[in-house]
Design a protein around this motif. Structure first.
Motif, PDB file in Angstrom:
ATOM      1  N   GLU A 151      22.123 -48.624  -8.457  1.00 14.68           N
ATOM      2  CA  GLU A 151      20.766 -48.256  -8.085  1.00 14.68           C
ATOM      3  C   GLU A 151      20.327 -46.982  -8.805  1.00 14.68           C
ATOM      4  N   PHE A 152      21.198 -45.981  -8.799  1.00 11.83           N
ATOM      5  CA  PHE A 152      20.861 -44.719  -9.458  1.00 11.83           C
ATOM      6  C   PHE A 152      20.865 -44.874 -10.976  1.00 11.83           C
ATOM      7  N   ALA A 153      21.792 -45.655 -11.500  1.00  9.76           N
ATOM      8  CA  ALA A 153      21.872 -45.843 -12.957  1.00  9.76           C
ATOM      9  C   ALA A 153      20.633 -46.559 -13.478  1.00  9.76           C
ATOM     10  N   ARG A 154      20.171 -47.594 -12.754  1.00  6.75           N
ATOM     11  CA  ARG A 154      18.990 -48.332 -13.203  1.00  6.75           C
ATOM     12  C   ARG A 154      17.743 -47.481 -13.160  1.00  6.75           C
ATOM     13  N   ALA A 155      17.734 -46.470 -12.293  1.00  5.36           N
ATOM     14  CA  ALA A 155      16.599 -45.546 -12.217  1.00  5.36           C
ATOM     15  C   ALA A 155      16.792 -44.330 -13.112  1.00  5.36           C
ATOM     16  N   SER A 156      17.900 -44.314 -13.865  1.00  2.00           N
ATOM     17  CA  SER A 156      18.227 -43.186 -14.769  1.00  2.00           C
ATOM     18  C   SER A 156      18.278 -41.867 -14.011  1.00  2.00           C
ATOM     19  N   ARG A 157      18.876 -41.915 -12.818  1.00  2.00           N
ATOM     20  CA  ARG A 157      19.024 -40.712 -12.008  1.00  2.00           C
ATOM     21  C   ARG A 157      20.494 -40.331 -11.934  1.00  2.00           C
ATOM     22  N   PRO A 158      20.881 -39.173 -12.474  1.00  5.81           N
ATOM     23  CA  PRO A 158      22.280 -38.751 -12.409  1.00  5.81           C
ATOM     24  C   PRO A 158      22.697 -38.409 -10.986  1.00  5.81           C
ATOM     25  N   ILE A 159      23.907 -38.835 -10.621  1.00  6.89           N
ATOM     26  CA  ILE A 159      24.444 -38.536  -9.290  1.00  6.89           C
ATOM     27  C   ILE A 159      25.962 -38.474  -9.391  1.00  6.89           C
ATOM     28  N   ALA A 160      26.542 -37.536  -8.675  1.00  7.90           N
ATOM     29  CA  ALA A 160      27.991 -37.392  -8.672  1.00  7.90           C
ATOM     30  C   ALA A 160      28.631 -38.555  -7.931  1.00  7.90           C
ATOM     31  N   ALA A 161      29.787 -39.004  -8.423  1.00  9.23           N
ATOM     32  CA  ALA A 161      30.494 -40.108  -7.780  1.00  9.23           C
ATOM     33  C   ALA A 161      30.809 -39.790  -6.320  1.00  9.23           C
ATOM     34  N   ARG A 162      31.141 -38.524  -6.034  1.00  7.44           N
ATOM     35  CA  ARG A 162      31.448 -38.135  -4.653  1.00  7.44           C
ATOM     36  C   ARG A 162      30.216 -38.253  -3.770  1.00  7.44           C
ATOM     37  N   ALA A 163      29.040 -38.037  -4.353  1.00  4.74           N
ATOM     38  CA  ALA A 163      27.812 -38.158  -3.571  1.00  4.74           C
ATOM     39  C   ALA A 163      27.554 -39.614  -3.191  1.00  4.74           C
ATOM     40  N   VAL A 164      27.826 -40.535  -4.114  1.00  2.91           N
ATOM     41  CA  VAL A 164      27.661 -41.955  -3.805  1.00  2.91           C
ATOM     42  C   VAL A 164      28.642 -42.372  -2.722  1.00  2.91           C
ATOM     43  N   ARG A 165      29.877 -41.897  -2.831  1.00  2.62           N
ATOM     44  CA  ARG A 165      30.877 -42.199  -1.822  1.00  2.62           C
ATOM     45  C   ARG A 165      30.432 -41.669  -0.450  1.00  2.62           C
ATOM     46  N   ALA A 166      29.901 -40.456  -0.424  1.00  2.36           N
ATOM     47  CA  ALA A 166      29.439 -39.870   0.837  1.00  2.36           C
ATOM     48  C   ALA A 166      28.268 -40.649   1.402  1.00  2.36           C
ATOM     49  N   LEU A 167      27.393 -41.149   0.529  1.00 10.32           N
ATOM     50  CA  LEU A 167      26.232 -41.911   0.983  1.00 10.32           C
ATOM     51  C   LEU A 167      26.664 -43.198   1.674  1.00 10.32           C
ATOM     52  N   VAL A 168      27.589 -43.923   1.075  1.00 11.90           N
ATOM     53  CA  VAL A 168      28.061 -45.175   1.674  1.00 11.90           C
ATOM     54  C   VAL A 168      28.814 -44.886   2.977  1.00 11.90           C
ATOM     55  N   ASP A 169      29.589 -43.805   2.997  1.00 10.07           N
ATOM     56  CA  ASP A 169      30.287 -43.431   4.229  1.00 10.07           C
ATOM     57  C   ASP A 169      29.307 -43.170   5.357  1.00 10.07           C
ATOM     58  N   ALA A 170      28.187 -42.517   5.022  1.00 12.77           N
ATOM     59  CA  ALA A 170      27.221 -42.134   6.052  1.00 12.77           C
ATOM     60  C   ALA A 170      26.350 -43.298   6.496  1.00 12.77           C
ATOM     61  N   VAL A 171      25.907 -44.117   5.552  1.00 12.39           N
ATOM     62  CA  VAL A 171      24.940 -45.170   5.855  1.00 12.39           C
ATOM     63  C   VAL A 171      25.613 -46.458   6.303  1.00 12.39           C
ATOM     64  N   GLY A 172      26.775 -46.773   5.742  1.00 14.16           N
ATOM     65  CA  GLY A 172      27.456 -48.017   6.076  1.00 14.16           C
ATOM     66  C   GLY A 172      27.352 -49.016   4.938  1.00 14.16           C
ATOM     67  N   THR A 173      27.782 -50.243   5.186  1.00 14.30           N
ATOM     68  CA  THR A 173      27.880 -51.243   4.125  1.00 14.30           C
ATOM     69  C   THR A 173      26.754 -52.269   4.148  1.00 14.30           C
ATOM     70  N   ASP A 174      25.729 -52.049   4.960  1.00 16.89           N
ATOM     71  CA  ASP A 174      24.566 -52.925   4.925  1.00 16.89           C
ATOM     72  C   ASP A 174      23.811 -52.653   3.628  1.00 16.89           C
ATOM     73  N   VAL A 175      23.701 -53.675   2.771  1.00 17.88           N
ATOM     74  CA  VAL A 175      23.140 -53.471   1.433  1.00 17.88           C
ATOM     75  C   VAL A 175      21.691 -52.992   1.493  1.00 17.88           C
ATOM     76  N   ALA A 176      20.903 -53.565   2.397  1.00 12.20           N
ATOM     77  CA  ALA A 176      19.503 -53.159   2.501  1.00 12.20           C
ATOM     78  C   ALA A 176      19.379 -51.698   2.920  1.00 12.20           C
ATOM     79  N   GLU A 177      20.228 -51.263   3.853  1.00 13.94           N
ATOM     80  CA  GLU A 177      20.193 -49.871   4.293  1.00 13.94           C
ATOM     81  C   GLU A 177      20.619 -48.934   3.162  1.00 13.94           C
ATOM     82  N   VAL A 178      21.638 -49.329   2.415  1.00 11.76           N
ATOM     83  CA  VAL A 178      22.084 -48.506   1.292  1.00 11.76           C
ATOM     84  C   VAL A 178      20.986 -48.414   0.239  1.00 11.76           C
ATOM     85  N   ALA A 179      20.329 -49.533  -0.045  1.00 10.65           N
ATOM     86  CA  ALA A 179      19.237 -49.525  -1.025  1.00 10.65           C
ATOM     87  C   ALA A 179      18.111 -48.604  -0.573  1.00 10.65           C
ATOM     88  N   ALA A 180      17.769 -48.670   0.730  1.00 11.09           N
ATOM     89  CA  ALA A 180      16.709 -47.809   1.255  1.00 11.09           C
ATOM     90  C   ALA A 180      17.106 -46.335   1.171  1.00 11.09           C
TER      91      ALA A 180
END
Length: 330
Positions: A151-180
């Motif tokens: 999602e971030f790569a397609r938008a050309s937005r740099p993000i740390a790998a640890r930040a993506v990991r933290a986002l999934v940990d916080a939001v969960g594995t529902d794809v729609a919620e992660v996309a939002a």
């Protein structure tokens, strides 16, 4: 299982117009996005797009030919056929006939969620080298993380790998919620995204305060919800993840409620976790569609105020909690 991959398979985010397009796989979010990309490409080519949606399961003989007739369109035409994995015999016959000589001025998109139903049509389309865009199920934790990174790569937005990991940990594995969540971060934060940004918006796995507030409010427990909010604020918790948790819970209720009305299986069709669906069904006993819509609007307004439209974000949060809990009680 989804249809077997062929040499013409391409990723969903490469979807583009063609006389016939096959969108294959069970991930509804990705399939919907593929259709959106095709529609957007057609709109760039013409002023407007005349769109017709058909259901392959309840299809009536002749409907595809009528919908794809170029005489109906002054501008590029788009025909979207939903539910090809449960197609009836009438659709199969018409689709096989149409595939022999598709109209070059119309784009017919066939969405097949998986399984063996319609195998003859799928094989015919593959032999004709029809472009196939894959939408595989995203269920494993590693797949969700990979999706978020994309999602971030397609938008050309740099993000740390640890930040993506933290986002999934916080939001969960529902794809729609992660996309939002990805979209919200990119809309609200300029420049590179960090783990600190994720924590500010969504908290962390160990910080369950926001979800405790949401659970109490949705259950109509005004006193408990307000007490949790005031304690969180007094101990320095940012109001952003608190209101985000309420929004997430309410969106889950809305999705499960809508799925029930459309006779969809939230686990299978929306890729939701079984425990999420069970919890939402219990919570929905206290809600109807109108009150749920009002609650979502109240939380959206509080979200805007907390992010800058108000000088009293804590008051905006308390007001939203009070409104939601009162709506829960009817």
């Amino acid at each position: 299982m989804p249809p077997a991959r062929s040499s013409s398979d391409r990723p969903w985010h490469a979807a583009a117009p063609a006389p016939i397009v096959l969108i294959s796989g069970p991930e509804q979010l990705l399939a919907g996005r593929a259709v959106e990309r095709i529609g957007a490409a057609l709109r760039r080519a013409g002023a407007t797009v005349a769109t017709t949606t058909l259901d392959a399961g309840t299809y009536t003989k002749g409907a595809l030919i009528a919908a794809a007739s170029p005489s109906l369109f002054d501008d590029p035409g788009l025909v979207v056929v939903e539910g090809a994995e449960r197609m009836n015999d009438e659709f199969l016959a018409d689709a096989l006939a149409y595939a022999q000589s598709p109209d070059p001025d119309v784009t017919v998109v066939i969405r097949h969620g998986g399984g063996v139903r319609g195998k003859k049509l799928l094989d015919t389309l593959k032999k004709a080298d029809v472009p196939i865009y894959s939408c595989p199920a995203i269920k494993k934790d590693s797949e969700v993380v990979e999706f978020a990174m994309g999602e971030f790569a397609r938008a050309s937005r740099p993000i740390a790998a640890r930040a993506v990991r933290a986002l999934v940990d916080a939001v969960g594995t529902d794809v729609a919620e992660v996309a939002a969540a990805c979209r919200q971060l990119m809309n609200d934060v300029d420049g590179s995204l960090t783990e600190e940004h994720v924590t500010r918006y969504y908290g962390s796995r160990v910080n369950a305060t926001g979800f405790a507030v949401a659970d109490a409010a949705i259950a109509g427990k005004t006193g408990d919800a307000l007490a949790l909010v005031r304690h969180a604020v007094s101990t320095g918790t940012d109001p952003v993840p608190l209101v985000a948790a309420m929004a997430m819970k309410l969106r889950t209720l809305a999705k499960v409620g809508a799925a029930r009305g459309r006779r969809l299986d939230p686990v299978k069709d929306l890729s939701m976790a079984p425990w999420q669906v069970d919890r939402a069904k219990k919570d929905l006993r206290m809600w109807d569609a109108d009150r749920l819509a009002s609650a979502i609007e109240a939380v959206a307004a509080a979200d805007a105020e907390i992010k800058g439209a108000s000088r009293a974000p804590h008051f905006a949060l308390e007001r939203a909690v009070r409104i939601v809990s009162e709506l829960a009680r009817g």
